[in-house]
Design a protein around this motif. Sequence first.
Motif, PDB file in Angstrom:
ATOM      1  N   GLY A 294       0.545  -1.512  -0.209  1.00  0.00           N
ATOM      2  CA  GLY A 294      -0.177  -0.043   0.090  1.00  0.00           C
ATOM      3  C   GLY A 294       0.853   1.526   0.144  1.00  0.00           C
ATOM      4  O   GLY A 294       1.000   2.426  -0.909  1.00  0.00           O
ATOM      5  N   PRO A 295       1.710   1.339   1.151  1.00  0.00           N
ATOM      6  CA  PRO A 295       2.784   2.799   0.715  1.00  0.00           C
ATOM      7  C   PRO A 295       3.735   2.714  -0.383  1.00  0.00           C
ATOM      8  O   PRO A 295       3.203   4.099  -1.065  1.00  0.00           O
ATOM      9  N   MET A 296       3.650   1.604  -1.249  1.00  0.00           N
ATOM     10  CA  MET A 296       4.569   2.522  -2.189  1.00  0.00           C
ATOM     11  C   MET A 296       3.159   1.990  -3.228  1.00  0.00           C
ATOM     12  O   MET A 296       3.479   3.667  -4.394  1.00  0.00           O
ATOM     13  N   VAL A 297       2.119   1.576  -3.683  1.00  0.00           N
ATOM     14  CA  VAL A 297       1.296   2.340  -4.463  1.00  0.00           C
ATOM     15  C   VAL A 297       0.757   4.105  -3.652  1.00  0.00           C
ATOM     16  O   VAL A 297       0.287   4.697  -5.323  1.00  0.00           O
ATOM     17  N   PHE A 298       0.596   4.302  -3.033  1.00  0.00           N
ATOM     18  CA  PHE A 298       0.321   6.084  -2.139  1.00  0.00           C
ATOM     19  C   PHE A 298       1.328   6.809  -2.724  1.00  0.00           C
ATOM     20  O   PHE A 298       1.032   7.214  -3.000  1.00  0.00           O
TER      21      PHE A 298
END
Length: 404
Positions: A31-35
């Motif tokens: 998730g952190p990578m995507v956001f």
Amino acid sequence: MHEHLLILGITIVILGYGYFSRLLGRLNISGPMVFVTVGILLSPLVLGGEPVRPNAEAVQIVAEIALIVVLFSDASAISLARLKPIWKLPSRLLFVAMPISILLTYITAKLFFPEEHSALYLMLLALILAPTDAALGKAVVSDTRLPEKVRNTINVESGLNDGIVFPLLLMVLALMAGDSGQSQSGGPLLYIARQILFGALAGALVGWLGARLGRWSIDRGWMEPQYYNLVPLALAIFAYYFAEFLGGNGYIGAFFGGLLLGNSDETLRRHVEEFAESEGELLVMVSFLIFGLVFVPASLPYWDLKALLFALLSLTLLRMLPVAVGFGRLKLDLPTRLFIGWFGPRGIASILYILVAAHQLGGFPGHERIIAVAALTILLSIFLHGLSAQPLVRLYARWVKSTD
């Protein structure tokens, strides 16, 4: 960029990631990578226009609440009964490995950036990069194939180190601003001790009383089920402010509040976990989106090969060597020391520290490069730790199984 366009972008990425989150997880995309990536795509780097300048205070509040929720929920999942036999491991990380890592990072920064004449800014960089964020390697602390002592050690370190470092950060910022008020009453060591002790006691009291009152109300049918998730959130924030009111550290208060609540009532503990996996997750992801939207574009002009090498050293040698040495003569094999050493990602706490420093110093005039190096380290950590979490968990789990 218009505020409504930003809100629409956040909404679309939540929908997109939500629909395909499990599939992306199988591909080691967190998730952190995507956001963070979406934040960069919404920034002037891609869309052009003026740099995004959101309300600094509002951004800081979002990051603070996200960190409070993460600390409270992570602590609530820790079993004190199971932690007791391994308490030496997180203690070594917090009180031996972390000070060594801060010192090595400071010395390395002096060698890499000799043009930076302010020793306080170099120490600020070392402190910003000191806390770890277990959320960036969630597979590590949630995968039951790993030994429980390893998962708990990483979780406890992540939960407590940011609260321990924060008083040091405030002292450095006070010195940079020419304000000695932080240490007038008894000196810096007493100030730090008071922050830790009062924070822990205040948080523990809130968590224990909150759990008792919650059980008392639930048993009598006085609490509506929809508040099972909301009450722990309110307790997390109350623990933070109660600790600050008593002169302690609010982040340590939030951690100990979750620790006592989770070990006092199983029903509330489960609902803390449910909240953290939904509403709490949203706060964390929005913080990472803001990081990509604001910090990456502002830092990009100051990135070069020297900054990249320093960032990589910060994530590897400057973290892993102190961890390997810090465990001392404890019966812990080298692969375990290296595994724990690698999973010290930099995330929400480091982002919040930059925001706090910018707020108190009015920005970083003349020292933007130092903060840009911290931002590069966080960005690399988001991707390197996110991509490596599941593969290294599988590899380490196989090794543990083969040695049993």
